[in-house]
Design a protein around this motif. Sequence first.
Motif, PDB file in Angstrom:
ATOM      1  N   LEU A  41       1.141  -1.194  -0.079  1.00  0.00           N
ATOM      2  CA  LEU A  41       0.020   0.226   0.256  1.00  0.00           C
ATOM      3  C   LEU A  41       0.895   0.994   0.275  1.00  0.00           C
ATOM      4  N   GLN A  42       1.984   1.000   0.838  1.00  0.00           N
ATOM      5  CA  GLN A  42       2.459   2.583   0.853  1.00  0.00           C
ATOM      6  C   GLN A  42       3.615   2.922  -0.997  1.00  0.00           C
ATOM      7  N   ASN A  43       4.082   1.727  -1.008  1.00  0.00           N
ATOM      8  CA  ASN A  43       4.722   1.370  -2.150  1.00  0.00           C
ATOM      9  C   ASN A  43       3.757   2.047  -3.592  1.00  0.00           C
ATOM     10  N   ASP A  44       2.465   1.287  -3.607  1.00  0.00           N
ATOM     11  CA  ASP A  44       1.270   1.480  -4.695  1.00  0.00           C
ATOM     12  C   ASP A  44       1.800   3.254  -4.050  1.00  0.00           C
ATOM     13  N   SER A  45       1.367   3.338  -3.126  1.00  0.00           N
ATOM     14  CA  SER A  45       0.587   4.844  -2.870  1.00  0.00           C
ATOM     15  C   SER A  45       1.871   6.177  -3.698  1.00  0.00           C
ATOM     16  N   LYS A  46       3.077   6.010  -3.821  1.00  0.00           N
ATOM     17  CA  LYS A  46       3.838   6.959  -4.345  1.00  0.00           C
ATOM     18  C   LYS A  46       4.492   6.015  -5.823  1.00  0.00           C
ATOM     19  N   LYS A  47       3.701   5.593  -6.466  1.00  0.00           N
ATOM     20  CA  LYS A  47       4.635   4.921  -7.313  1.00  0.00           C
ATOM     21  C   LYS A  47       2.871   5.890  -8.257  1.00  0.00           C
ATOM     22  N   PRO A  48       3.760   6.280  -9.916  1.00  0.00           N
ATOM     23  CA  PRO A  48       3.029   6.851 -10.838  1.00  0.00           C
ATOM     24  C   PRO A  48       2.344   5.476 -11.346  1.00  0.00           C
ATOM     25  N   TYR A  50       1.978   6.170 -14.992  1.00  0.00           N
ATOM     26  CA  TYR A  50       3.056   5.449 -15.698  1.00  0.00           C
ATOM     27  C   TYR A  50       4.316   6.053 -15.894  1.00  0.00           C
ATOM     28  N   PRO A  51       5.506   6.213 -16.203  1.00  0.00           N
ATOM     29  CA  PRO A  51       6.948   6.472 -16.578  1.00  0.00           C
ATOM     30  C   PRO A  51       6.311   7.923 -17.582  1.00  0.00           C
ATOM     31  N   GLY A  52       6.424   9.151 -16.227  1.00  0.00           N
ATOM     32  CA  GLY A  52       6.452  10.251 -17.201  1.00  0.00           C
ATOM     33  C   GLY A  52       5.063  10.885 -17.191  1.00  0.00           C
ATOM     34  N   CYS A  53       3.815  10.550 -15.880  1.00  0.00           N
ATOM     35  CA  CYS A  53       2.935  10.800 -15.587  1.00  0.00           C
ATOM     36  C   CYS A  53       3.099  12.166 -15.007  1.00  0.00           C
ATOM     37  N   LYS A  54       2.402  13.798 -14.880  1.00  0.00           N
ATOM     38  CA  LYS A  54       2.953  14.550 -14.817  1.00  0.00           C
ATOM     39  C   LYS A  54       1.653  15.018 -13.987  1.00  0.00           C
ATOM     40  N   ASN A  55       0.444  14.281 -13.865  1.00  0.00           N
ATOM     41  CA  ASN A  55      -1.086  14.958 -13.597  1.00  0.00           C
ATOM     42  C   ASN A  55      -0.864  13.884 -12.068  1.00  0.00           C
ATOM     43  N   VAL A  86      -8.990  -3.090 -20.789  1.00  0.00           N
ATOM     44  CA  VAL A  86      -9.025  -1.933 -21.415  1.00  0.00           C
ATOM     45  C   VAL A  86      -8.407  -1.159 -21.322  1.00  0.00           C
ATOM     46  N   ALA A  87      -8.663  -0.730 -20.082  1.00  0.00           N
ATOM     47  CA  ALA A  87      -7.711   0.309 -19.255  1.00  0.00           C
ATOM     48  C   ALA A  87      -5.850   0.565 -20.099  1.00  0.00           C
ATOM     49  N   HIS A  88      -6.187  -0.551 -18.887  1.00  0.00           N
ATOM     50  CA  HIS A  88      -4.672  -0.797 -19.577  1.00  0.00           C
ATOM     51  C   HIS A  88      -3.639  -0.936 -20.704  1.00  0.00           C
ATOM     52  N   ASP A  89      -4.871  -1.476 -21.211  1.00  0.00           N
ATOM     53  CA  ASP A  89      -4.484  -1.162 -23.030  1.00  0.00           C
ATOM     54  C   ASP A  89      -4.188  -0.037 -23.161  1.00  0.00           C
ATOM     55  N   MET A  90      -5.548   0.641 -22.196  1.00  0.00           N
ATOM     56  CA  MET A  90      -5.849   1.957 -23.012  1.00  0.00           C
ATOM     57  C   MET A  90      -4.152   3.044 -22.972  1.00  0.00           C
ATOM     58  N   LEU A  91      -3.263   2.714 -21.872  1.00  0.00           N
ATOM     59  CA  LEU A  91      -2.514   3.380 -20.876  1.00  0.00           C
ATOM     60  C   LEU A  91      -1.061   3.445 -22.108  1.00  0.00           C
ATOM     61  N   LEU A  92      -0.246   3.828 -21.853  1.00  0.00           N
ATOM     62  CA  LEU A  92       1.238   4.109 -22.515  1.00  0.00           C
ATOM     63  C   LEU A  92       1.528   2.439 -21.694  1.00  0.00           C
ATOM     64  N   GLU A  93       2.750   2.118 -22.646  1.00  0.00           N
ATOM     65  CA  GLU A  93       3.270   0.609 -22.769  1.00  0.00           C
ATOM     66  C   GLU A  93       3.658   0.707 -21.351  1.00  0.00           C
ATOM     67  N   LYS A  94       4.343   1.543 -20.400  1.00  0.00           N
ATOM     68  CA  LYS A  94       4.629   1.096 -19.096  1.00  0.00           C
ATOM     69  C   LYS A  94       3.728   1.085 -17.554  1.00  0.00           C
ATOM     70  N   ASN A  95       2.808   0.925 -18.226  1.00  0.00           N
ATOM     71  CA  ASN A  95       1.756   1.469 -17.245  1.00  0.00           C
ATOM     72  C   ASN A  95       2.187   0.634 -15.991  1.00  0.00           C
ATOM     73  N   THR A  96       1.530   0.936 -14.293  1.00  0.00           N
ATOM     74  CA  THR A  96       0.899  -0.519 -13.516  1.00  0.00           C
ATOM     75  C   THR A  96      -0.278  -0.992 -13.201  1.00  0.00           C
ATOM     76  N   LEU A  97      -1.393   0.046 -13.372  1.00  0.00           N
ATOM     77  CA  LEU A  97      -2.629  -0.540 -13.831  1.00  0.00           C
ATOM     78  C   LEU A  97      -3.038  -2.405 -13.635  1.00  0.00           C
ATOM     79  N   PRO A  98      -3.679  -2.900 -13.043  1.00  0.00           N
ATOM     80  CA  PRO A  98      -3.616  -4.231 -12.630  1.00  0.00           C
ATOM     81  C   PRO A  98      -4.627  -4.272 -14.018  1.00  0.00           C
ATOM     82  N   LYS A  99      -4.162  -5.684 -14.875  1.00  0.00           N
ATOM     83  CA  LYS A  99      -4.754  -6.154 -15.109  1.00  0.00           C
ATOM     84  C   LYS A  99      -6.043  -6.548 -15.213  1.00  0.00           C
TER      85      LYS A  99
END
Length: 102
Positions: A41-48, A50-55, A86-99
């Motif tokens: 939980l601690q790590n996921d609260s700080k993990k973007p 996707y790489p370079g996520c600016k928002n 579907v959302a995972h596939d729509m995001l950048l290739e190295k996104n962290t969203l679970p499938k």
Amino acid sequence: MQSGSQYELFDVEMGDRLEDMIRDLGQESFQQAHAPMYDTLQNDSKKPLYPGCKNSLMLLSTVLSLVNVKARYGWSDKSFSSLLQVAHDMLLEKNTLPKSYY
């Protein structure tokens, strides 16, 4: 569709609540009993998301927001897993969203 300012307000409020929740979970007895889950939980609260996520989209706040919608509208676990894929596939290739919800 939400405007940027509405989303940012929601994200800031969610971030504040997440910090409080993690702090509450950080009680010594909980940390000792559930160390791997607490660390995740601690790590996921700080993990973007996707790489370079600016928002400031972090993995934990994003997943919790999606799970909140799932619960609010009574989606099945199977339909929610389909949405995540579907959302995972729509995001950048190295996104962290679970499938999957599982």
